[in-house]
Design a protein around this motif. Structure first.
Motif, PDB file in Angstrom:
ATOM      1  N   THR A  76      -1.079   0.268  -9.038  1.00  0.00           N
ATOM      2  CA  THR A  76      -1.093  -0.868  -9.961  1.00  0.00           C
ATOM      3  C   THR A  76      -2.542  -1.339 -10.060  1.00  0.00           C
ATOM      4  O   THR A  76      -3.289  -1.260  -9.082  1.00  0.00           O
ATOM      5  N   ASP A  77      -2.943  -1.811 -11.222  1.00  0.00           N
ATOM      6  CA  ASP A  77      -4.331  -2.244 -11.362  1.00  0.00           C
ATOM      7  C   ASP A  77      -4.532  -3.699 -10.940  1.00  0.00           C
ATOM      8  O   ASP A  77      -5.649  -4.196 -10.937  1.00  0.00           O
ATOM      9  N   ALA A  78      -3.470  -4.382 -10.561  1.00  0.00           N
ATOM     10  CA  ALA A  78      -3.557  -5.752 -10.050  1.00  0.00           C
ATOM     11  C   ALA A  78      -2.443  -5.924  -9.025  1.00  0.00           C
ATOM     12  O   ALA A  78      -1.588  -5.065  -8.857  1.00  0.00           O
ATOM     13  N   GLY A  79      -2.465  -7.043  -8.353  1.00  0.00           N
ATOM     14  CA  GLY A  79      -1.448  -7.314  -7.345  1.00  0.00           C
ATOM     15  C   GLY A  79      -1.971  -7.005  -5.960  1.00  0.00           C
ATOM     16  O   GLY A  79      -3.140  -6.708  -5.768  1.00  0.00           O
ATOM     17  N   GLY A  80      -1.093  -7.075  -4.997  1.00  0.00           N
ATOM     18  CA  GLY A  80      -1.490  -6.835  -3.622  1.00  0.00           C
ATOM     19  C   GLY A  80      -1.831  -8.119  -2.911  1.00  0.00           C
ATOM     20  O   GLY A  80      -1.253  -9.170  -3.172  1.00  0.00           O
ATOM     21  N   ASP A  81      -2.804  -8.059  -2.042  1.00  0.00           N
ATOM     22  CA  ASP A  81      -3.219  -9.187  -1.218  1.00  0.00           C
ATOM     23  C   ASP A  81      -3.996 -10.180  -2.068  1.00  0.00           C
ATOM     24  O   ASP A  81      -5.163  -9.975  -2.381  1.00  0.00           O
ATOM     25  N   THR A  82      -3.351 -11.260  -2.453  1.00  0.00           N
ATOM     26  CA  THR A  82      -3.997 -12.243  -3.322  1.00  0.00           C
ATOM     27  C   THR A  82      -5.132 -12.979  -2.629  1.00  0.00           C
ATOM     28  O   THR A  82      -6.017 -13.509  -3.287  1.00  0.00           O
ATOM     29  N   ILE A  83      -5.156 -13.001  -1.317  1.00  0.00           N
ATOM     30  CA  ILE A  83      -6.254 -13.644  -0.596  1.00  0.00           C
ATOM     31  C   ILE A  83      -7.515 -12.789  -0.702  1.00  0.00           C
ATOM     32  O   ILE A  83      -8.609 -13.301  -0.898  1.00  0.00           O
ATOM     33  N   LEU A  91       1.600   1.331   0.294  1.00  0.00           N
ATOM     34  CA  LEU A  91       0.861   2.198   1.213  1.00  0.00           C
ATOM     35  C   LEU A  91      -0.519   1.638   1.516  1.00  0.00           C
ATOM     36  O   LEU A  91      -1.048   1.812   2.610  1.00  0.00           O
ATOM     37  N   HIS A  92      -1.120   1.009   0.506  1.00  0.00           N
ATOM     38  CA  HIS A  92      -2.458   0.438   0.695  1.00  0.00           C
ATOM     39  C   HIS A  92      -2.676  -0.668  -0.326  1.00  0.00           C
ATOM     40  O   HIS A  92      -2.411  -0.483  -1.509  1.00  0.00           O
ATOM     41  N   SER A  93      -3.164  -1.804   0.142  1.00  0.00           N
ATOM     42  CA  SER A  93      -3.531  -2.913  -0.729  1.00  0.00           C
ATOM     43  C   SER A  93      -5.048  -2.891  -0.872  1.00  0.00           C
ATOM     44  O   SER A  93      -5.771  -2.947   0.115  1.00  0.00           O
ATOM     45  N   MET A  94      -5.523  -2.773  -2.103  1.00  0.00           N
ATOM     46  CA  MET A  94      -6.952  -2.644  -2.354  1.00  0.00           C
ATOM     47  C   MET A  94      -7.664  -3.965  -2.057  1.00  0.00           C
ATOM     48  O   MET A  94      -7.085  -5.034  -2.165  1.00  0.00           O
ATOM     49  N   ALA A  95      -8.941  -3.858  -1.701  1.00  0.00           N
ATOM     50  CA  ALA A  95      -9.822  -5.011  -1.496  1.00  0.00           C
ATOM     51  C   ALA A  95     -11.103  -4.733  -2.265  1.00  0.00           C
ATOM     52  O   ALA A  95     -11.421  -3.585  -2.552  1.00  0.00           O
ATOM     53  N   ALA A  96     -11.823  -5.748  -2.607  1.00  0.00           N
ATOM     54  CA  ALA A  96     -13.034  -5.566  -3.411  1.00  0.00           C
ATOM     55  C   ALA A  96     -14.014  -4.597  -2.748  1.00  0.00           C
ATOM     56  O   ALA A  96     -14.748  -3.885  -3.432  1.00  0.00           O
ATOM     57  N   THR A  97     -14.010  -4.505  -1.431  1.00  0.00           N
ATOM     58  CA  THR A  97     -14.949  -3.638  -0.730  1.00  0.00           C
ATOM     59  C   THR A  97     -14.597  -2.155  -0.825  1.00  0.00           C
ATOM     60  O   THR A  97     -15.468  -1.304  -0.711  1.00  0.00           O
ATOM     61  N   ASP A  98     -13.324  -1.812  -1.021  1.00  0.00           N
ATOM     62  CA  ASP A  98     -12.952  -0.397  -1.068  1.00  0.00           C
ATOM     63  C   ASP A  98     -12.552   0.080  -2.460  1.00  0.00           C
ATOM     64  O   ASP A  98     -12.252   1.246  -2.658  1.00  0.00           O
ATOM     65  N   GLY A  99     -12.573  -0.795  -3.414  1.00  0.00           N
ATOM     66  CA  GLY A  99     -12.236  -0.420  -4.785  1.00  0.00           C
ATOM     67  C   GLY A  99     -11.192  -1.360  -5.337  1.00  0.00           C
ATOM     68  O   GLY A  99     -10.386  -1.913  -4.601  1.00  0.00           O
ATOM     69  N   GLY A 100     -11.213  -1.546  -6.629  1.00  0.00           N
ATOM     70  CA  GLY A 100     -10.235  -2.406  -7.260  1.00  0.00           C
ATOM     71  C   GLY A 100      -9.702  -1.777  -8.528  1.00  0.00           C
ATOM     72  O   GLY A 100     -10.349  -0.938  -9.146  1.00  0.00           O
TER      73      GLY A 100
END
Length: 145
Positions: free
Chosen positions: A13-20, A43-52
């Motif tokens: 998904t291009d959005a969603g996941g860990d909102t914090i 399986l994995h929630s993206m973060a700005a440091t690893d890609g969005g």
């Protein structure tokens, strides 16, 4: 979406996941239950440091590793190509294979990989929408082990 031999679906998904962290998207699997309903597992929630915003399809290699591209984020905020490896329990382990840096050197690296990747004989291939020099028309990338 990608499907494995057991009928499990995988996607992004291009959005969603860990909102914090950043609401940067997820990689997920859908497993069909015996009652015909589907169960989602992130399986994995993206973060700005690893890609969005991973936007393309995911692919597997012969060892069961999952590959995808994220069109933003990473160290240089230009996107990443990453691999997820299954673990015995919990979230999959992530390895960043490439972080796009449009400015390195002379704008020759790409930016914003909107499409997915392919894996052939241990190499990962992908494309970007931007970067690639003065005309900013993108690049084709090959990552080798």
């Amino acid at each position: 979406m990608t499907i494995d031999g057991k009928g499990t679906l995988y996607g992004t998904t291009d959005a969603g996941g860990d909102t914090i962290a950043c609401y940067c998207g997820v990689v997920f699997e859908l497993t069909k239950n015996s009652n015909g309903k589907w169960t989602e597992n992130v399986l994995h929630s993206m973060a700005a440091t690893d890609g969005g915003s991973p936007m393309g399809p995911v692919v597997f290699d012969g060892a069961g590793n999952l590959y995808a591209a994220a069109q933003s984020g990473g160290t240089f905020a230009q996107g990443t190509i990453f691999m997820l490896t299954p673990t015995s329990i919990g979230p999959w382990s992530e390895t960043i294979l490439h972080q796009f840096d449009y400015q390195y050197p002379d704008g020759k690296d790409g930016s914003s990989p909107y499409a997915g990747v392919i894996v052939r004989r241990g190499q990962v291939f992908g494309t970007t929408a931007g970067g690639g020099g003065p005309d900013d028309s993108g690049i084709v990338i090959r990552i080798t082990p």
